[in-house]
Design a protein around this motif. Structure first.
Motif, PDB file in Angstrom:
ATOM      1  N   ASP A 102      -9.867  41.978  39.107  1.00 58.14           N
ATOM      2  CA  ASP A 102      -9.377  43.129  38.347  1.00 58.14           C
ATOM      3  C   ASP A 102     -10.385  43.539  37.274  1.00 58.14           C
ATOM      4  OD1 ASP A 102      -7.058  42.993  39.809  1.00 58.14           O
ATOM      5  OD2 ASP A 102      -5.778  42.343  38.140  1.00 58.14           O
ATOM      6  N   GLU A 103     -10.481  44.854  37.056  1.00 59.37           N
ATOM      7  CA  GLU A 103     -11.311  45.370  35.967  1.00 59.37           C
ATOM      8  C   GLU A 103     -10.459  45.418  34.712  1.00 59.37           C
ATOM      9  OE1 GLU A 103     -13.396  48.989  36.773  1.00 59.37           O
ATOM     10  OE2 GLU A 103     -14.139  48.234  38.692  1.00 59.37           O
ATOM     11  N   ILE A 104     -11.061  45.008  33.586  1.00 56.57           N
ATOM     12  CA  ILE A 104     -10.346  45.008  32.317  1.00 56.57           C
ATOM     13  C   ILE A 104     -11.100  45.851  31.307  1.00 56.57           C
ATOM     14  CG2 ILE A 104      -9.224  42.789  32.688  1.00 56.57           C
ATOM     15  CD1 ILE A 104     -11.356  41.547  30.818  1.00 56.57           C
ATOM     16  N   LYS A 105     -10.359  46.348  30.322  1.00 59.22           N
ATOM     17  CA  LYS A 105     -10.937  47.147  29.242  1.00 59.22           C
ATOM     18  C   LYS A 105     -10.393  46.621  27.921  1.00 59.22           C
ATOM     19  CE  LYS A 105     -11.467  51.136  32.088  1.00 59.22           C
ATOM     20  NZ  LYS A 105     -11.436  52.529  32.297  1.00 59.22           N
ATOM     21  N   PRO A 106     -11.107  46.864  26.822  1.00 59.34           N
ATOM     22  CA  PRO A 106     -10.593  46.422  25.522  1.00 59.34           C
ATOM     23  C   PRO A 106      -9.189  46.972  25.260  1.00 59.34           C
ATOM     24  CG  PRO A 106     -12.869  47.106  25.321  1.00 59.34           C
ATOM     25  CD  PRO A 106     -12.425  47.483  26.715  1.00 59.34           C
ATOM     26  N   PHE A 108       6.170  34.977  21.581  1.00 55.12           N
ATOM     27  CA  PHE A 108       5.323  35.343  22.703  1.00 55.12           C
ATOM     28  C   PHE A 108       4.258  36.319  22.211  1.00 55.12           C
ATOM     29  CE2 PHE A 108       9.203  33.789  24.486  1.00 55.12           C
ATOM     30  CZ  PHE A 108       8.779  33.041  25.575  1.00 55.12           C
ATOM     31  N   ASN A 109       2.993  35.896  22.264  1.00 56.25           N
ATOM     32  CA  ASN A 109       1.878  36.671  21.747  1.00 56.25           C
ATOM     33  C   ASN A 109       1.057  37.228  22.900  1.00 56.25           C
ATOM     34  OD1 ASN A 109       2.039  35.757  18.768  1.00 56.25           O
ATOM     35  ND2 ASN A 109       2.111  33.849  19.930  1.00 56.25           N
ATOM     36  N   GLU A 110       0.969  38.552  22.988  1.00 53.17           N
ATOM     37  CA  GLU A 110       0.141  39.166  24.018  1.00 53.17           C
ATOM     38  C   GLU A 110      -1.320  39.011  23.623  1.00 53.17           C
ATOM     39  OE1 GLU A 110       1.384  43.247  24.489  1.00 53.17           O
ATOM     40  OE2 GLU A 110       3.000  42.662  25.844  1.00 53.17           O
ATOM     41  N   ILE A 111      -2.128  38.511  24.546  1.00 50.68           N
ATOM     42  CA  ILE A 111      -3.557  38.345  24.304  1.00 50.68           C
ATOM     43  C   ILE A 111      -4.260  39.513  24.969  1.00 50.68           C
ATOM     44  CG2 ILE A 111      -5.541  36.809  24.537  1.00 50.68           C
ATOM     45  CD1 ILE A 111      -3.123  35.744  22.810  1.00 50.68           C
ATOM     46  N   GLU A 112      -4.926  40.322  24.150  1.00 50.54           N
ATOM     47  CA  GLU A 112      -5.589  41.522  24.645  1.00 50.54           C
ATOM     48  C   GLU A 112      -7.075  41.269  24.816  1.00 50.54           C
ATOM     49  OE1 GLU A 112      -4.606  44.532  21.805  1.00 50.54           O
ATOM     50  OE2 GLU A 112      -2.542  44.692  22.525  1.00 50.54           O
ATOM     51  N   SER A 113      -7.658  41.994  25.757  1.00 49.83           N
ATOM     52  CA  SER A 113      -9.087  41.895  26.026  1.00 49.83           C
ATOM     53  C   SER A 113      -9.874  42.539  24.890  1.00 49.83           C
ATOM     54  CB  SER A 113      -9.422  42.594  27.343  1.00 49.83           C
ATOM     55  OG  SER A 113     -10.814  42.609  27.533  1.00 49.83           O
ATOM     56  N   GLU A 114     -10.986  41.940  24.560  1.00 53.01           N
ATOM     57  CA  GLU A 114     -11.906  42.527  23.587  1.00 53.01           C
ATOM     58  C   GLU A 114     -13.169  43.022  24.272  1.00 53.01           C
ATOM     59  OE1 GLU A 114     -12.519  39.590  20.555  1.00 53.01           O
ATOM     60  OE2 GLU A 114     -10.436  39.668  19.897  1.00 53.01           O
ATOM     61  N   VAL A 115     -13.242  42.858  25.610  1.00 53.69           N
ATOM     62  CA  VAL A 115     -14.437  43.226  26.370  1.00 53.69           C
ATOM     63  C   VAL A 115     -14.058  44.045  27.597  1.00 53.69           C
ATOM     64  CG1 VAL A 115     -15.707  41.167  25.632  1.00 53.69           C
ATOM     65  CG2 VAL A 115     -14.372  41.096  27.732  1.00 53.69           C
ATOM     66  N   TYR A 146      -6.457  25.731  20.939  1.00 46.17           N
ATOM     67  CA  TYR A 146      -7.246  26.750  20.257  1.00 46.17           C
ATOM     68  C   TYR A 146      -8.672  26.725  20.798  1.00 46.17           C
ATOM     69  CZ  TYR A 146     -10.073  28.952  16.678  1.00 46.17           C
ATOM     70  OH  TYR A 146     -10.984  29.748  16.033  1.00 46.17           O
ATOM     71  N   ASP A 147      -9.227  27.876  21.100  1.00 50.23           N
ATOM     72  CA  ASP A 147     -10.607  28.048  21.553  1.00 50.23           C
ATOM     73  C   ASP A 147     -10.855  27.527  22.975  1.00 50.23           C
ATOM     74  OD1 ASP A 147     -12.798  29.444  20.601  1.00 50.23           O
ATOM     75  OD2 ASP A 147     -13.886  27.630  20.036  1.00 50.23           O
ATOM     76  N   GLN A 148      -9.797  27.243  23.726  1.00 51.31           N
ATOM     77  CA  GLN A 148      -9.944  26.790  25.113  1.00 51.31           C
ATOM     78  C   GLN A 148     -10.269  27.997  25.988  1.00 51.31           C
ATOM     79  OE1 GLN A 148      -6.631  24.540  26.670  1.00 51.31           O
ATOM     80  NE2 GLN A 148      -7.205  24.944  28.776  1.00 51.31           N
ATOM     81  N   PRO A 149     -11.258  27.885  26.878  1.00 49.76           N
ATOM     82  CA  PRO A 149     -11.581  28.995  27.777  1.00 49.76           C
ATOM     83  C   PRO A 149     -10.401  29.323  28.706  1.00 49.76           C
ATOM     84  CG  PRO A 149     -13.373  27.412  27.730  1.00 49.76           C
ATOM     85  CD  PRO A 149     -12.218  26.788  27.009  1.00 49.76           C
ATOM     86  N   LEU A 150     -10.075  30.631  28.813  1.00 50.80           N
ATOM     87  CA  LEU A 150      -8.983  31.084  29.658  1.00 50.80           C
ATOM     88  C   LEU A 150      -9.484  31.860  30.877  1.00 50.80           C
ATOM     89  CD1 LEU A 150      -6.615  32.498  26.872  1.00 50.80           C
ATOM     90  CD2 LEU A 150      -6.557  30.223  27.917  1.00 50.80           C
ATOM     91  N   PHE A 151     -10.461  32.740  30.674  1.00 50.41           N
ATOM     92  CA  PHE A 151     -10.968  33.602  31.730  1.00 50.41           C
ATOM     93  C   PHE A 151     -12.487  33.676  31.675  1.00 50.41           C
ATOM     94  CE2 PHE A 151      -6.876  35.341  30.347  1.00 50.41           C
ATOM     95  CZ  PHE A 151      -6.186  35.471  31.547  1.00 50.41           C
ATOM     96  N   LEU A 152     -13.100  33.888  32.844  1.00 45.04           N
ATOM     97  CA  LEU A 152     -14.507  34.248  32.930  1.00 45.04           C
ATOM     98  C   LEU A 152     -14.555  35.710  33.333  1.00 45.04           C
ATOM     99  CD1 LEU A 152     -16.340  31.265  34.673  1.00 45.04           C
ATOM    100  CD2 LEU A 152     -16.316  31.874  32.256  1.00 45.04           C
ATOM    101  N   VAL A 153     -15.329  36.504  32.587  1.00 48.50           N
ATOM    102  CA  VAL A 153     -15.405  37.939  32.828  1.00 48.50           C
ATOM    103  C   VAL A 153     -16.856  38.339  33.058  1.00 48.50           C
ATOM    104  CG1 VAL A 153     -14.970  40.223  31.819  1.00 48.50           C
ATOM    105  CG2 VAL A 153     -13.392  38.342  31.349  1.00 48.50           C
ATOM    106  N   GLU A 154     -17.078  39.096  34.136  1.00 47.61           N
ATOM    107  CA  GLU A 154     -18.403  39.645  34.398  1.00 47.61           C
ATOM    108  C   GLU A 154     -18.489  40.966  33.632  1.00 47.61           C
ATOM    109  OE1 GLU A 154     -21.215  40.388  38.243  1.00 47.61           O
ATOM    110  OE2 GLU A 154     -19.093  40.868  38.440  1.00 47.61           O
ATOM    111  N   PRO A 155     -19.421  41.066  32.667  1.00 48.82           N
ATOM    112  CA  PRO A 155     -19.491  42.286  31.857  1.00 48.82           C
ATOM    113  C   PRO A 155     -19.915  43.496  32.694  1.00 48.82           C
ATOM    114  CG  PRO A 155     -21.218  40.741  31.214  1.00 48.82           C
ATOM    115  CD  PRO A 155     -20.417  40.091  32.280  1.00 48.82           C
ATOM    116  N   MET A 156     -19.428  44.668  32.270  1.00 52.54           N
ATOM    117  CA  MET A 156     -19.784  45.908  32.971  1.00 52.54           C
ATOM    118  C   MET A 156     -20.617  46.788  32.068  1.00 52.54           C
ATOM    119  SD  MET A 156     -16.342  46.866  34.927  1.00 52.54           S
ATOM    120  CE  MET A 156     -16.611  46.878  36.663  1.00 52.54           C
TER     121      MET A 156
END
Length: 158
Positions: free
Chosen positions: A107-111, A124-131, A148-158
């Motif tokens: 999936d493509e994500i946007k900030p 319940f805290n929604e975590i939004e993309s910053e990238v 805290y600070d645990q990696p959740l996702f790997l994102v290929e930058p666009m």
């Protein structure tokens, strides 16, 4: 203090690098302590009108997330952006079991787009993309505890 103010304070403390913050008001006291491995929040409210308050368990008492099995070939992930957990809690990929997942691999994500939910202290805290980019890998299983600070996702930058 209301819940929103407490959440903002936790975010501020986790990003600022301070080790401890204590706030004491007439009928409310909160102490937030951080270290590299965990964030511990202790809150006490003597007024019975607020109901009972659950105290966060010490970091040692929290169950550790099971380590992911190592993949046979080691992939080069240096060009990917790692989205990390901003808090301790339980990771959820959707708003409820019968709702669609927020994001999937590819999936493509946007900030500003919601990636997941982290439940912390019954909130319940929604975590939004910053990238901006494309989800390459989801590093955490649904309904599993995260630190805290645990990696959740790997994102290929666009």
């Amino acid at each position: 203090m209301d819940i929103k103010q407490i959440q903002d304070l936790i975010r501020f403390v986790s990003k600022s690098g301070v080790n401890e913050v204590s706030i004491e008001q007439e009928n409310f006291k909160i102490t937030i302590k951080t270290n590299a491995a965990a964030t511990i929040v202790n809150a006490t409210v003597p007024d019975a009108s607020f109901g009972h308050v659950h105290q966060a368990a010490p970091a040692a008492a929290l169950p550790a997330a099971a380590p992911a099995p190592a993949a046979a070939p080691v992939a080069d992930t240096s060009h990917y952006i790692t989205v990390k957990s901003p808090m301790i809690g339980t990771f959820y990929r959707s708003a409820s079991p019968d709702k669609p997942l927020f994001v999937n691999v590819g999936d493509e994500i946007k900030p500003g787009g919601v990636l997941c939910i982290i439940e912390a202290m019954k909130l319940f805290n929604e975590i939004e993309s910053e990238v901006s980019g494309r989800i390459v890998k989801i590093l955490v299983d649904n309904a599993s505890p995260v630190e805290y600070d645990q990696p959740l996702f790997l994102v290929e930058p666009m």
